[in-house]
Design a protein around this motif. Structure first.
Motif, mmCIF file in Angstrom:
data_model
loop_
_atom_site.group_PDB
_atom_site.id
_atom_site.type_symbol
_atom_site.label_atom_id
_atom_site.label_comp_id
_atom_site.label_asym_id
_atom_site.label_seq_id
_atom_site.Cartn_x
_atom_site.Cartn_y
_atom_site.Cartn_z
ATOM 1 N N ALA A 1 7.100 18.328 -1.506
ATOM 2 C CA ALA A 1 6.577 19.390 -2.366
ATOM 3 C C ALA A 1 5.913 18.857 -3.619
ATOM 4 C CB ALA A 1 7.713 20.344 -2.748
ATOM 5 N N VAL A 2 6.397 17.710 -4.125
ATOM 6 C CA VAL A 2 5.866 17.186 -5.391
ATOM 7 C C VAL A 2 4.995 15.945 -5.196
ATOM 8 C CG1 VAL A 2 7.791 18.119 -6.703
ATOM 9 C CG2 VAL A 2 7.934 15.778 -5.832
ATOM 10 N N GLY A 3 4.870 15.468 -3.954
ATOM 11 C CA GLY A 3 4.016 14.308 -3.690
ATOM 12 C C GLY A 3 4.648 12.984 -4.036
ATOM 13 N N ALA A 4 5.983 12.918 -4.030
ATOM 14 C CA ALA A 4 6.656 11.652 -4.335
ATOM 15 C C ALA A 4 6.780 10.753 -3.108
ATOM 16 C CB ALA A 4 8.041 11.924 -4.916
ATOM 17 N N LYS A 5 6.761 11.349 -1.927
ATOM 18 C CA LYS A 5 6.778 10.547 -0.706
ATOM 19 C C LYS A 5 5.389 9.956 -0.508
ATOM 20 C CE LYS A 5 7.464 12.783 3.166
ATOM 21 N NZ LYS A 5 8.221 13.518 4.199
ATOM 22 N N ALA B 1 -1.561 11.184 3.300
ATOM 23 C CA ALA B 1 -2.359 12.249 2.702
ATOM 24 C C ALA B 1 -2.154 12.343 1.196
ATOM 25 C CB ALA B 1 -2.015 13.589 3.350
ATOM 26 N N THR B 2 -1.066 11.760 0.707
ATOM 27 C CA THR B 2 -0.793 11.764 -0.723
ATOM 28 C C THR B 2 -1.355 10.528 -1.410
ATOM 29 O OG1 THR B 2 1.227 13.065 -0.426
ATOM 30 C CG2 THR B 2 1.046 11.789 -2.460
ATOM 31 N N THR B 3 -1.156 9.358 -0.797
ATOM 32 C CA THR B 3 -1.418 8.109 -1.514
ATOM 33 C C THR B 3 -2.744 7.446 -1.178
ATOM 34 O OG1 THR B 3 -0.119 6.956 0.181
ATOM 35 C CG2 THR B 3 1.024 7.577 -1.833
ATOM 36 N N LEU B 4 -3.146 7.410 0.077
ATOM 37 C CA LEU B 4 -4.297 6.590 0.466
ATOM 38 C C LEU B 4 -5.556 7.403 0.751
ATOM 39 C CD1 LEU B 4 -2.667 3.856 2.745
ATOM 40 C CD2 LEU B 4 -3.111 3.806 0.294
ATOM 41 N N LEU B 5 -5.436 8.494 1.476
ATOM 42 C CA LEU B 5 -6.646 9.206 1.906
ATOM 43 C C LEU B 5 -7.446 9.817 0.752
ATOM 44 C CD1 LEU B 5 -5.285 10.760 5.204
ATOM 45 C CD2 LEU B 5 -7.117 9.068 4.998
ATOM 46 N N PRO B 6 -6.824 10.447 -0.231
ATOM 47 C CA PRO B 6 -7.633 10.955 -1.343
ATOM 48 C C PRO B 6 -8.424 9.859 -2.050
ATOM 49 C CG PRO B 6 -5.460 11.948 -1.378
ATOM 50 C CD PRO B 6 -5.414 10.851 -0.361
ATOM 51 N N ALA B 7 -7.800 8.689 -2.226
ATOM 52 C CA ALA B 7 -8.503 7.574 -2.878
ATOM 53 C C ALA B 7 -9.656 7.074 -2.021
ATOM 54 C CB ALA B 7 -7.525 6.440 -3.172
ATOM 55 N N LEU C 1 0.820 -1.210 0.000
ATOM 56 C CA LEU C 1 0.000 0.000 0.000
ATOM 57 C C LEU C 1 0.859 1.267 0.000
ATOM 58 C CD1 LEU C 1 -2.771 -1.071 2.536
ATOM 59 C CD2 LEU C 1 -3.140 -0.518 0.123
ATOM 60 N N LEU C 2 1.988 1.203 0.678
ATOM 61 C CA LEU C 2 2.883 2.358 0.765
ATOM 62 C C LEU C 2 3.931 2.361 -0.341
ATOM 63 C CD1 LEU C 2 3.406 2.310 4.637
ATOM 64 C CD2 LEU C 2 2.029 3.941 3.335
ATOM 65 N N HIS C 3 3.897 1.352 -1.216
ATOM 66 C CA HIS C 3 4.809 1.262 -2.363
ATOM 67 C C HIS C 3 6.259 1.420 -1.900
ATOM 68 C CE1 HIS C 3 5.176 0.828 -6.643
ATOM 69 N NE2 HIS C 3 5.902 1.927 -6.761
ATOM 70 N N VAL C 4 6.646 0.596 -0.930
ATOM 71 C CA VAL C 4 7.954 0.727 -0.297
ATOM 72 C C VAL C 4 9.060 0.258 -1.249
ATOM 73 C CG1 VAL C 4 9.399 -0.080 1.609
ATOM 74 C CG2 VAL C 4 7.002 0.507 2.016
ATOM 75 N N ALA C 5 10.118 1.039 -1.314
ATOM 76 C CA ALA C 5 11.315 0.676 -2.082
ATOM 77 C C ALA C 5 12.345 0.093 -1.126
ATOM 78 C CB ALA C 5 11.881 1.906 -2.777
ATOM 79 N N GLY C 6 12.865 -1.076 -1.442
ATOM 80 C CA GLY C 6 13.832 -1.703 -0.559
ATOM 81 C C GLY C 6 14.657 -2.746 -1.269
#
Length: 538
Positions: free
Chosen positions: A231-235, A239-245, A156-161
Motif C-alpha cells: 500500500a505504501v510502496g515499501a516493498k 513496478a515500484t522501484t525499477l519500471l518508473p525509473a 537493484l532490489l535493495h535486498v535486506a539480509g
C-alpha cells in the motif's frame, strides 16, 4: 494499523505515463522489444536502457493501483482482477481437470510476492543423481558465472539480509544492501524452537525497504505483504522501484497490450504482432532484438501459437519439463494468537534438510527448503473453504501460523504445456493446456519436509496441524530451457532461441532445474547476464 490520511497513490502518475507512451509508440523501430514486465523482462530492460538502447516493453496487464485498499484482506493476489481475469489455462492432472489463471499486471508477480530473494545454492547448478531422469536437464553455466549478477540483482532490489547463518549459503561477493528488520514475536518463537532442535534458522533476504530511501516510504511491518501489493510502496517490487525509473529514462511501456504472434522471415523475428486488451486492430512492432519474458507458461504458449517450434532443433520440447516445486503449507494451530501483535512475520527459513535427511536416506539426498509463512488473510481462507464453515473461520485463523515447505521436483518431459487450436480466445490465441503430475519421489520429499516442519511448529507450541498442498503454478519454471545440447534444449547457453538469430528468452522457463528456493532472484540474475551480452552486440 492506522492508514494515514496523507497516503498518496503510487500508481496514478505511472498510469498516465503509460498512456502517453501508447500514444507515441506507433510502428517505430526499436533496438529491443521486451515482452513481459516481470523479473526477466525488467532486468533485461534495465541493462539495455543503461546501454543507451531504445526499448519497447509490452505488458498484457495494467498498473496495480496503490493505496489503503491494498490493506484489505480481499486484496490478496488470487482475489484481485490481476489473477481472476485474463486467459485461463486448462490443467489436466490425471483424471482431474481444472482451470487456473496467471498474474497479469505491470511488474508481474513481483507486485504480490513476499520479497524473498534467495540465491540458488552452488550445488544446484550441478546434476544430482536422485533428480536426474531421461530429460537430464543440465545447467550450461556454474554458480561462479552467475554470482556477479546475483549481487547486482540484490543491489537493484535493495535486498535486506544477514549473511553467515544459512548452512548452505553460497559465496557472496558483495554485502546485502541493508540489514533486516527486527524479528517479530512469532518469528522469535519459531527461531527458538529451531535452535532447541539444533537446527540453524536464518534470516530470509527480503526485497523490502526498512528506512526511507529516495523518497520511498519505509516498511510499516504490516500483515498484508506476502500475496498483497504494498500500500505504501515499501516493498521493492518492479513496478515500484525499477519500471518508473526506466520510463523516465526513455523506455516505452505499453500496458494492456497482448502479444499475439511473433512473425519470422528466414532466421529472424521481423515483427511482434500485438493488440490492446480493450480491442482494436493489431499492430506490428519491430526491433533488432526480441526478448521474450512472459513467464514459464505464457512464453511457451506464445512460441507454440507462433509456430516457432518448426525452426528449432529441440522444438518438440518447447513447453516440456514443467516444474513448479512440490510444496505445501504446514499450519500450526496454537493456543495463543500469533497475530495478537499484527506485524509481518515471514522472516525465517531452515535449510538443514536442503541436501538430505538421514531419516529419509532412501530418497538419495536433496530434499528442500522450509520457510516461515505469515498467518493467511481471512478472506483468502474463506474463499477456499466450504460455505457452511466460513462463518466459523474468523477466530480459528487468528490462531494459525505456518511454515512453507518446497521440495525440488524432477523435470519430466510429460509435464508440459501445449495448445488446443480448437479453442481460441478473443485475440486468436489457442487455449493453453497444462498436463502435470508429481512423481513419487516429489511427493515423498514433500512428506519428509512436512514432517520436519511439524516438529518445529510443535516445539514452538502448536497443538495440532493442517497441511495444505499447494496447487498453483507460482514457481513454474523449465518449459523452454537453456543448455548445451541442441537436441535437448530449445535455448543455447546465452538463452538465444535455436534456429532464430534475434530471439532470446529470459524468464523462468529457461531454468533447467528447480532447486528448492524461490526462483525470482535467479531469473533476475540470469536476465542481467543475458542482457549484458546483448548490450554489447550493437
Amino acid at each position: 494499523m492506522p492508514l494515514g490520511s496523507s497516503l498518496s497513490s503510487l500508481e496514478e502518475p505511472q498510469a498516465e505515463t503509460a498512456l502517453e507512451v501508447q500514444d507515441r509508440t506507433g510502428n517505430e523501430d526499436y533496438d529491443a522489444i521486451v515482452i513481459g514486465s516481470g523479473f526477466g523482462g525488467t532486468m533485461a530492460a534495465q541493462v539495455l536502457v543503461d546501454a543507451g538502447q531504445r526499448v519497447l516493453m509490452l505488458e498484457r496487464g495494467d498498473w496495480v493501483r496503490r493505496g489503503p485498499h491494498n490493506w484489505e484482506s480481499s486484496a490478496s493476489m488470487h482475489l484481485t482482477p490481476y489473477y481472476t481475469s485474463g486467459p485461463g489455462y486448462r490443467v489436466e492432472e490425471g483424471r482431474h481437470i481444472r482451470s487456473v489463471r496467471g498474474c497479469h499486471c505491470v511488474g508481474g508477480p513481483s507486485v504480490f510476492y513476499g520479497g524473498v530473494s534467495l540465491r540458488f545454492r552452488e550445488a544446484d547448478f550441478l546434476p544430482h543423481p536422485a533428480l536426474a531422469n531421461e530429460s537430464t536437464g543440465r545447467w550450461p553455466l556454474c554458480y561462479a558465472e552467475l554470482e556477479p549478477f546475483y549481487s547486482r540483482a540484490e543491489a537493484l532490489l535493495h535486498v535486506a539480509g544477514e549473511a553467515g547463518l544459512d548452512p548452505t549459503e553460497p559465496y557472496h561477493s558483495a554485502p546485502y544492501a541493508q540489514a533486516p528488520a527486527p524479528l517479530s514475536p512469532t518469528a522469535e518463537r519459531i527461531r527458538d524452537a529451531g535452535l532447541q532442535l539444533r537446527l540453524a534458522p536464518f534470516r530470509l533476504p527480503l526485497a523490502i525497504s526498512y528506512s526511507p530511501r529516495d523518497g520511498q516510504a519505509p516498511c510499516r511491518s504490516c500483515t498484508t505483504c506476502d500475496t498483497f501489493a504494498c500500500a505504501v510502496g515499501a516493498k521493492n517490487d518492479l513496478a515500484t522501484t525499477l519500471l518508473p525509473a526506466l520510463i523516465r529514462r526513455g523506455m516505452f511501456l505499453r500496458a494492456n497490450t497482448v502479444a499475439r504472434r511473433l512473425i519470422c522471415q528466414g532466421r529472424r523475428v521481423t515483427a511482434v504482432e500485438a493488440c490492446a486488451t480493450a480491442g482494436g486492430a493489431p499492430q506490428a512492432f519491430r526491433a533488432r532484438q526480441i526478448i521474450l519474458a512472459a513467464g514459464a507458461l505464457a512464453t511457451p504458449h506464445l512460441l507454440l501459437a507462433s509456430d516457432l517450434h518448426r525452426h528449432n532443433p529441440a522444438g518438440h520440447l518447447i513447453g516440456c519439463n514443467l516444474m513448479r516445486h512440490c510444496s505445501a503449507i504446514v499450519f500450526g494451530v496454537f493456543p495463543w494468537r500469533p497475530n495478537a501483535t499484527p506485524v509481518f512475520h515471514k522472516q525465517l527459513a531452515f535449510n538443514d534438510y536442503y541436501f538430505g535427511d538421514p531419516e529419509w536416506a532412501g530418497l538419495g539426498g536433496k530434499l528442500g527448503h522450509i520457510q516461515q509463512l505469515p498467518t493467511p488473510p481471512l478472506a483468502l481462507v474463506q474463499s477456499r473453504a466450504p460455505a457452511v464453515v466460513r462463518p466459523l473461520l474468523g477466530p480459528a485463523v487468528d490462531h494459525l501460523t505456518g511454515l512453507l515447505v518446497m521440495a525440488e521436483d524432477q523435470p519430466e518431459e510429460s509435464n508440459h504445456l501445449g495448445v488446443d487450436w480448437s479453442a481460441r480466445d478473443g485475440f486468436g490465441l489457442p487455449q493453453p493446456v497444462i498436463r502435470h503430475q508429481y512423481t513419487q519421489r516429489d511427493r515423498a520429499a514433500r512428506r519428509a519436509l512436512v514432517r520436519r516442519a511439524k516438529q518445529i511448529l510443535r516445539r514452538a507450541g502448536a497443538l495440532f496441524f493442517h497441511v495444505h498442498e499447494i496447487d498453483t503454478f507460482s514457481h513454474a519454471i523449465g518449459t523452454v530451457r537453456m543448455g548445451e545440447d541442441p537436441a535437448r534444449s530449445p535455448l543455447d547457453p546465452h538463452c538465444r532461441f535455436r534456429g532464430l538469430d534475434n530471439l532470446y528468452v529470459v524468464d523462468a522457463s529457461v531454468l533447467p532445474s528447480a532447486a528448492s528456493v524461490n526462483p525470482s532472484l535467479t531469473i533476475a540474475a540470469n536476465a542481467l547476464r543475458v542482457a549484458e551480452r546483448l548490450a554489447g552486440q550493437r
